[in-house]
Scaffold this motif. Structure first.
Motif, PDB file in Angstrom:
ATOM      1  N   TYR A   1       0.829  -1.210   0.000  1.00 36.93           N
ATOM      2  CA  TYR A   1       0.000   0.000   0.000  1.00 36.93           C
ATOM      3  C   TYR A   1       0.863   1.260   0.000  1.00 36.93           C
ATOM      4  O   TYR A   1       0.620   2.209  -0.748  1.00 36.93           O
ATOM      5  CB  TYR A   1      -0.947   0.010   1.207  1.00 36.93           C
ATOM      6  CG  TYR A   1      -2.258  -0.695   0.955  1.00 36.93           C
ATOM      7  CD1 TYR A   1      -3.384  -0.004   0.538  1.00 36.93           C
ATOM      8  CD2 TYR A   1      -2.373  -2.068   1.132  1.00 36.93           C
ATOM      9  CE1 TYR A   1      -4.593  -0.648   0.313  1.00 36.93           C
ATOM     10  CE2 TYR A   1      -3.580  -2.732   0.912  1.00 36.93           C
ATOM     11  CZ  TYR A   1      -4.681  -2.010   0.503  1.00 36.93           C
ATOM     12  OH  TYR A   1      -5.873  -2.654   0.277  1.00 36.93           O
TER      13      TYR A   1
ATOM     14  N   LYS B   1      -0.958   4.327  -1.735  1.00 39.90           N
ATOM     15  CA  LYS B   1      -2.361   4.114  -1.360  1.00 39.90           C
ATOM     16  C   LYS B   1      -2.526   4.136   0.158  1.00 39.90           C
ATOM     17  O   LYS B   1      -1.552   4.081   0.907  1.00 39.90           O
ATOM     18  CB  LYS B   1      -2.851   2.769  -1.916  1.00 39.90           C
ATOM     19  CG  LYS B   1      -2.868   2.710  -3.438  1.00 39.90           C
ATOM     20  CD  LYS B   1      -3.332   1.336  -3.914  1.00 39.90           C
ATOM     21  CE  LYS B   1      -3.341   1.249  -5.434  1.00 39.90           C
ATOM     22  NZ  LYS B   1      -3.741  -0.105  -5.912  1.00 39.90           N
ATOM     23  N   ILE B   2      -3.772   4.210   0.607  1.00 43.13           N
ATOM     24  CA  ILE B   2      -4.072   4.296   2.023  1.00 43.13           C
ATOM     25  C   ILE B   2      -4.338   2.901   2.586  1.00 43.13           C
ATOM     26  O   ILE B   2      -5.156   2.148   2.045  1.00 43.13           O
ATOM     27  CB  ILE B   2      -5.275   5.227   2.260  1.00 43.13           C
ATOM     28  CG1 ILE B   2      -4.889   6.664   1.839  1.00 43.13           C
ATOM     29  CG2 ILE B   2      -5.728   5.193   3.715  1.00 43.13           C
ATOM     30  CD1 ILE B   2      -6.046   7.638   1.835  1.00 43.13           C
TER      31      ILE B   2
ATOM     32  N   ASN C   1      -8.808   9.598   4.632  1.00 40.91           N
ATOM     33  CA  ASN C   1      -9.868   9.502   3.622  1.00 40.91           C
ATOM     34  C   ASN C   1     -11.213   9.261   4.310  1.00 40.91           C
ATOM     35  O   ASN C   1     -11.298   9.167   5.535  1.00 40.91           O
ATOM     36  CB  ASN C   1      -9.566   8.403   2.588  1.00 40.91           C
ATOM     37  CG  ASN C   1      -9.513   7.019   3.194  1.00 40.91           C
ATOM     38  OD1 ASN C   1      -9.727   6.819   4.384  1.00 40.91           O
ATOM     39  ND2 ASN C   1      -9.221   6.030   2.367  1.00 40.91           N
TER      40      ASN C   1
ATOM     41  N   LYS D   1       2.141  10.354  -6.459  1.00 45.46           N
ATOM     42  CA  LYS D   1       0.978   9.521  -6.126  1.00 45.46           C
ATOM     43  C   LYS D   1       0.409   9.905  -4.763  1.00 45.46           C
ATOM     44  O   LYS D   1      -0.808   9.980  -4.586  1.00 45.46           O
ATOM     45  CB  LYS D   1       1.378   8.043  -6.117  1.00 45.46           C
ATOM     46  CG  LYS D   1       1.721   7.464  -7.484  1.00 45.46           C
ATOM     47  CD  LYS D   1       2.136   6.010  -7.358  1.00 45.46           C
ATOM     48  CE  LYS D   1       2.519   5.403  -8.687  1.00 45.46           C
ATOM     49  NZ  LYS D   1       2.981   3.998  -8.541  1.00 45.46           N
ATOM     50  N   ARG D   2       1.303  10.153  -3.801  1.00 47.05           N
ATOM     51  CA  ARG D   2       0.851  10.486  -2.446  1.00 47.05           C
ATOM     52  C   ARG D   2       0.114  11.825  -2.424  1.00 47.05           C
ATOM     53  O   ARG D   2      -0.891  11.977  -1.728  1.00 47.05           O
ATOM     54  CB  ARG D   2       2.047  10.516  -1.497  1.00 47.05           C
ATOM     55  CG  ARG D   2       2.594   9.142  -1.175  1.00 47.05           C
ATOM     56  CD  ARG D   2       3.975   9.220  -0.579  1.00 47.05           C
ATOM     57  NE  ARG D   2       3.992   9.921   0.695  1.00 47.05           N
ATOM     58  CZ  ARG D   2       5.107  10.407   1.249  1.00 47.05           C
ATOM     59  NH1 ARG D   2       6.265  10.290   0.628  1.00 47.05           N
ATOM     60  NH2 ARG D   2       5.037  11.017   2.417  1.00 47.05           N
TER      61      ARG D   2
ATOM     62  N   GLU E   1      -1.456  13.189  -4.986  1.00 48.50           N
ATOM     63  CA  GLU E   1      -2.747  12.974  -5.661  1.00 48.50           C
ATOM     64  C   GLU E   1      -3.747  12.349  -4.685  1.00 48.50           C
ATOM     65  O   GLU E   1      -4.919  12.751  -4.623  1.00 48.50           O
ATOM     66  CB  GLU E   1      -2.564  12.059  -6.880  1.00 48.50           C
ATOM     67  CG  GLU E   1      -1.890  12.744  -8.063  1.00 48.50           C
ATOM     68  CD  GLU E   1      -1.666  11.788  -9.222  1.00 48.50           C
ATOM     69  OE1 GLU E   1      -1.985  10.581  -9.081  1.00 48.50           O
ATOM     70  OE2 GLU E   1      -1.164  12.234 -10.270  1.00 48.50           O
ATOM     71  N   THR E   2      -3.284  11.356  -3.933  1.00 50.55           N
ATOM     72  CA  THR E   2      -4.144  10.706  -2.944  1.00 50.55           C
ATOM     73  C   THR E   2      -4.593  11.707  -1.888  1.00 50.55           C
ATOM     74  O   THR E   2      -5.771  11.729  -1.483  1.00 50.55           O
ATOM     75  CB  THR E   2      -3.397   9.536  -2.268  1.00 50.55           C
ATOM     76  OG1 THR E   2      -3.057   8.565  -3.263  1.00 50.55           O
ATOM     77  CG2 THR E   2      -4.266   8.875  -1.207  1.00 50.55           C
ATOM     78  N   TYR E   3      -3.666  12.542  -1.444  1.00 50.48           N
ATOM     79  CA  TYR E   3      -3.995  13.561  -0.438  1.00 50.48           C
ATOM     80  C   TYR E   3      -5.061  14.522  -0.956  1.00 50.48           C
ATOM     81  O   TYR E   3      -6.050  14.802  -0.267  1.00 50.48           O
ATOM     82  CB  TYR E   3      -2.717  14.319  -0.063  1.00 50.48           C
ATOM     83  CG  TYR E   3      -2.970  15.626   0.651  1.00 50.48           C
ATOM     84  CD1 TYR E   3      -3.401  15.647   1.975  1.00 50.48           C
ATOM     85  CD2 TYR E   3      -2.792  16.839  -0.001  1.00 50.48           C
ATOM     86  CE1 TYR E   3      -3.642  16.841   2.634  1.00 50.48           C
ATOM     87  CE2 TYR E   3      -3.034  18.040   0.651  1.00 50.48           C
ATOM     88  CZ  TYR E   3      -3.455  18.035   1.959  1.00 50.48           C
ATOM     89  OH  TYR E   3      -3.706  19.220   2.591  1.00 50.48           O
TER      90      TYR E   3
ATOM     91  N   GLN F   1      -7.228  14.113  -3.395  1.00 52.73           N
ATOM     92  CA  GLN F   1      -8.498  13.464  -3.710  1.00 52.73           C
ATOM     93  C   GLN F   1      -9.208  12.927  -2.472  1.00 52.73           C
ATOM     94  O   GLN F   1     -10.445  12.920  -2.410  1.00 52.73           O
ATOM     95  CB  GLN F   1      -8.255  12.316  -4.698  1.00 52.73           C
ATOM     96  CG  GLN F   1      -7.789  12.784  -6.071  1.00 52.73           C
ATOM     97  CD  GLN F   1      -7.337  11.626  -6.952  1.00 52.73           C
ATOM     98  OE1 GLN F   1      -7.465  10.462  -6.574  1.00 52.73           O
ATOM     99  NE2 GLN F   1      -6.804  11.933  -8.116  1.00 52.73           N
ATOM    100  N   SER F   2      -8.431  12.475  -1.488  1.00 51.35           N
ATOM    101  CA  SER F   2      -9.027  11.743  -0.371  1.00 51.35           C
ATOM    102  C   SER F   2      -8.976  12.464   0.971  1.00 51.35           C
ATOM    103  O   SER F   2      -9.931  12.397   1.749  1.00 51.35           O
ATOM    104  CB  SER F   2      -8.328  10.377  -0.213  1.00 51.35           C
ATOM    105  OG  SER F   2      -8.452   9.615  -1.402  1.00 51.35           O
TER     106      SER F   2
END
Length: 216
Positions: free
Chosen positions: A76, A81-82, A117, A170-171, A173-175, A177-178
Protein backbone atom coordinates in the motif's frame (compact mmCIF):
# COMPACT_ATOMS: atom_id res chain seq x y z
CA UNK A 1 -9.47 -12.43 6.87
CA UNK A 2 -8.53 -8.91 7.95
CA UNK A 3 -10.57 -9.22 11.14
CA UNK A 4 -8.80 -12.48 11.95
CA UNK A 5 -5.40 -10.89 11.43
CA UNK A 6 -6.34 -8.00 13.70
CA UNK A 7 -6.18 -10.46 16.55
CA UNK A 8 -2.43 -9.91 16.36
CA UNK A 9 -2.94 -6.35 17.66
CA UNK A 10 -4.34 -6.54 21.22
CA UNK A 11 -6.38 -3.48 22.14
CA UNK A 12 -6.05 -3.90 25.92
CA UNK A 13 -9.81 -4.02 26.67
CA UNK A 14 -9.23 -4.28 30.43
CA UNK A 15 -7.46 -0.94 30.37
CA UNK A 16 -10.32 0.66 28.46
CA UNK A 17 -12.58 -0.22 31.37
CA UNK A 18 -10.14 1.00 34.00
CA UNK A 19 -9.14 4.42 32.71
CA UNK A 20 -11.03 7.42 34.01
CA UNK A 21 -10.02 9.99 31.41
CA UNK A 22 -10.70 9.74 27.70
CA UNK A 23 -7.89 10.41 25.25
CA UNK A 24 -8.00 14.00 23.98
CA UNK A 25 -7.00 14.01 20.32
CA UNK A 26 -5.76 16.62 17.88
CA UNK A 27 -5.63 15.27 14.33
CA UNK A 28 -2.63 16.67 12.43
CA UNK A 29 -3.08 16.79 8.66
CA UNK A 30 -1.31 18.23 5.64
CA UNK A 31 0.39 17.00 2.50
CA UNK A 32 3.58 14.92 2.54
CA UNK A 33 6.45 17.24 3.45
CA UNK A 34 4.23 19.89 5.07
CA UNK A 35 6.29 19.60 8.26
CA UNK A 36 3.84 17.68 10.45
CA UNK A 37 6.46 15.56 12.18
CA UNK A 38 8.83 18.47 12.82
CA UNK A 39 6.09 20.60 14.36
CA UNK A 40 4.64 17.71 16.36
CA UNK A 41 8.05 17.18 18.02
CA UNK A 42 8.01 20.82 19.16
CA UNK A 43 4.42 20.58 20.40
CA UNK A 44 5.32 17.48 22.43
CA UNK A 45 8.24 19.29 24.04
CA UNK A 46 6.32 22.45 24.92
CA UNK A 47 2.80 21.20 25.62
CA UNK A 48 3.27 17.62 26.82
CA UNK A 49 1.25 15.83 24.15
CA UNK A 50 2.10 12.32 22.97
CA UNK A 51 2.79 12.21 19.24
CA UNK A 52 1.44 9.26 17.27
CA UNK A 53 2.28 9.21 13.58
CA UNK A 54 -0.04 6.89 11.69
CA UNK A 55 2.58 6.59 8.94
CA UNK A 56 5.41 5.79 11.36
CA UNK A 57 3.31 3.18 13.16
CA UNK A 58 2.54 1.52 9.82
CA UNK A 59 6.18 1.66 8.71
CA UNK A 60 7.36 0.20 12.03
CA UNK A 61 4.77 -2.55 11.82
CA UNK A 62 5.83 -3.59 8.33
CA UNK A 63 9.46 -3.91 9.49
CA UNK A 64 8.59 -6.45 12.16
CA UNK A 65 9.63 -9.89 10.89
CA UNK A 66 6.70 -11.58 12.60
CA UNK A 67 4.05 -9.06 11.48
CA UNK A 68 1.17 -10.54 9.54
CA UNK A 69 0.52 -7.08 8.09
CA UNK A 70 4.03 -6.26 6.89
CA UNK A 71 3.76 -7.25 3.24
CA UNK A 72 0.27 -5.76 2.88
CA UNK A 73 1.34 -2.44 4.44
CA UNK A 74 4.48 -2.32 2.27
CA UNK A 75 2.46 -2.74 -0.91
CA UNK A 76 0.00 0.00 0.00
CA UNK A 77 2.72 2.48 0.99
CA UNK A 78 4.85 1.91 -2.11
CA UNK A 79 1.80 2.43 -4.31
CA UNK A 80 0.93 5.65 -2.48
CA UNK A 81 -2.36 4.11 -1.36
CA UNK A 82 -4.07 4.30 2.02
CA UNK A 83 -3.75 1.25 4.28
CA UNK A 84 -7.06 -0.36 5.38
CA UNK A 85 -8.57 1.61 8.25
CA UNK A 86 -8.95 -1.39 10.57
CA UNK A 87 -5.16 -1.82 10.69
CA UNK A 88 -4.40 1.85 11.26
CA UNK A 89 -6.98 2.35 14.01
CA UNK A 90 -5.86 -0.83 15.78
CA UNK A 91 -2.27 0.45 15.86
CA UNK A 92 -3.34 3.90 17.07
CA UNK A 93 -5.63 2.53 19.77
CA UNK A 94 -2.95 0.15 20.98
CA UNK A 95 -0.46 3.00 21.36
CA UNK A 96 -2.92 5.25 23.19
CA UNK A 97 -3.90 2.44 25.55
CA UNK A 98 -0.28 1.57 26.30
CA UNK A 99 0.62 5.22 26.95
CA UNK A 100 -2.28 5.67 29.38
CA UNK A 101 -1.54 2.37 31.05
CA UNK A 102 1.81 3.81 32.10
CA UNK A 103 0.29 7.17 33.12
CA UNK A 104 -3.48 7.66 33.03
CA UNK A 105 -3.03 11.45 33.17
CA UNK A 106 -1.05 11.45 29.94
CA UNK A 107 -4.16 11.54 27.80
CA UNK A 108 -3.41 14.24 25.19
CA UNK A 109 -2.45 12.90 21.76
CA UNK A 110 -1.39 14.34 18.43
CA UNK A 111 -2.44 11.87 15.76
CA UNK A 112 -0.42 12.75 12.70
CA UNK A 113 -1.52 11.68 9.21
CA UNK A 114 -5.02 10.49 10.12
CA UNK A 115 -7.84 10.43 9.02
CA UNK A 116 -6.64 10.35 5.44
CA UNK A 117 -9.87 9.50 3.62
CA UNK A 118 -13.60 8.97 4.07
CA UNK A 119 -13.04 5.35 5.06
CA UNK A 120 -10.66 6.50 7.82
CA UNK A 121 -13.16 9.15 8.92
CA UNK A 122 -16.07 6.71 9.12
CA UNK A 123 -13.91 3.99 10.68
CA UNK A 124 -12.84 6.35 13.46
CA UNK A 125 -16.43 7.46 14.08
CA UNK A 126 -17.59 3.85 14.29
CA UNK A 127 -14.74 2.58 16.47
CA UNK A 128 -13.47 5.52 18.50
CA UNK A 129 -16.14 8.24 18.79
CA UNK A 130 -17.14 7.20 22.32
CA UNK A 131 -13.60 6.30 23.35
CA UNK A 132 -11.75 9.51 22.46
CA UNK A 133 -12.53 13.23 22.07
CA UNK A 134 -11.28 14.92 18.90
CA UNK A 135 -10.99 18.62 19.69
CA UNK A 136 -9.85 19.91 16.30
CA UNK A 137 -7.68 19.32 13.23
CA UNK A 138 -4.34 21.10 13.06
CA UNK A 139 -3.98 21.63 9.31
CA UNK A 140 -0.54 22.40 7.85
CA UNK A 141 -1.33 23.99 4.51
CA UNK A 142 1.55 23.90 2.02
CA UNK A 143 1.82 24.02 -1.79
CA UNK A 144 2.66 20.82 -3.66
CA UNK A 145 6.05 21.86 -5.06
CA UNK A 146 7.37 22.90 -1.65
CA UNK A 147 6.19 19.58 -0.22
CA UNK A 148 7.89 17.59 -2.98
CA UNK A 149 11.16 19.50 -2.62
CA UNK A 150 11.21 18.93 1.13
CA UNK A 151 10.52 15.20 0.80
CA UNK A 152 13.20 14.72 -1.86
CA UNK A 153 15.70 16.45 0.41
CA UNK A 154 14.55 14.31 3.34
CA UNK A 155 14.85 11.20 1.18
CA UNK A 156 18.62 11.67 0.91
CA UNK A 157 18.94 10.55 4.53
CA UNK A 158 15.58 9.14 5.65
CA UNK A 159 15.85 5.74 4.01
CA UNK A 160 12.10 5.89 3.34
CA UNK A 161 11.09 3.97 0.22
CA UNK A 162 8.34 6.50 -0.54
CA UNK A 163 10.58 9.62 -0.50
CA UNK A 164 11.03 9.59 -4.28
CA UNK A 165 9.32 11.70 -6.93
CA UNK A 166 7.15 8.91 -8.36
CA UNK A 167 5.74 7.91 -4.97
CA UNK A 168 5.40 11.55 -3.93
CA UNK A 169 3.28 12.46 -6.95
CA UNK A 170 0.98 9.52 -6.13
CA UNK A 171 0.85 10.49 -2.45
CA UNK A 172 -0.04 14.09 -3.23
CA UNK A 173 -2.75 12.97 -5.66
CA UNK A 174 -4.14 10.71 -2.94
CA UNK A 175 -3.99 13.56 -0.44
CA UNK A 176 -5.82 15.99 -2.74
CA UNK A 177 -8.50 13.46 -3.71
CA UNK A 178 -9.03 11.74 -0.37
CA UNK A 179 -7.69 13.75 2.58
CA UNK A 180 -8.51 17.33 1.60
CA UNK A 181 -12.28 16.57 1.51
CA UNK A 182 -12.05 15.32 5.12
CA UNK A 183 -10.40 18.59 6.16
CA UNK A 184 -13.20 20.43 4.36
CA UNK A 185 -15.80 18.44 6.34
CA UNK A 186 -14.19 19.40 9.64
CA UNK A 187 -13.91 23.00 8.42
CA UNK A 188 -17.70 23.15 8.13
CA UNK A 189 -17.91 22.02 11.76
CA UNK A 190 -15.55 24.81 12.84
CA UNK A 191 -12.95 22.25 13.91
CA UNK A 192 -9.98 23.16 11.69
CA UNK A 193 -7.03 25.28 12.82
CA UNK A 194 -5.06 26.22 9.71
CA UNK A 195 -1.34 27.05 9.67
CA UNK A 196 0.63 28.32 6.66
CA UNK A 197 3.26 25.58 6.49
CA UNK A 198 5.27 27.14 3.64
CA UNK A 199 7.07 29.40 6.13
CA UNK A 200 10.25 28.55 8.04
CA UNK A 201 10.12 26.01 10.86
CA UNK A 202 10.34 28.72 13.53
CA UNK A 203 7.68 30.88 11.88
CA UNK A 204 5.31 27.94 11.58
CA UNK A 205 5.80 26.99 15.22
CA UNK A 206 5.12 30.57 16.30
CA UNK A 207 1.70 30.25 14.62
CA UNK A 208 1.19 26.81 16.18
CA UNK A 209 1.89 28.21 19.65
CA UNK A 210 -0.82 30.82 19.21
CA UNK A 211 -3.32 28.01 18.60
CA UNK A 212 -2.22 25.84 21.53
CA UNK A 213 -1.90 28.75 23.94
CA UNK A 214 -5.50 29.67 23.14
CA UNK A 215 -7.04 26.20 22.87
CA UNK A 216 -4.90 24.23 25.33
Amino acid sequence: MLQRLLGALPLLPALAQQRVMKPVVVFVLGGPGAGKGTQCARIVQKYGYTHLSAGDLLRDERKKPDSQFGELIDTYIKDGKIVPVEITISLLQREMDQTMQVNAQKNKFLIDGFPRNEDNFQGWKKTMDKKADVVYILFFDCDNETCIARCLERGKSSGRSDDNRESLVKRIETYQQSTKPIIDQYEKLGKVRRVDASKSVDEVFADVQKIFDKEG
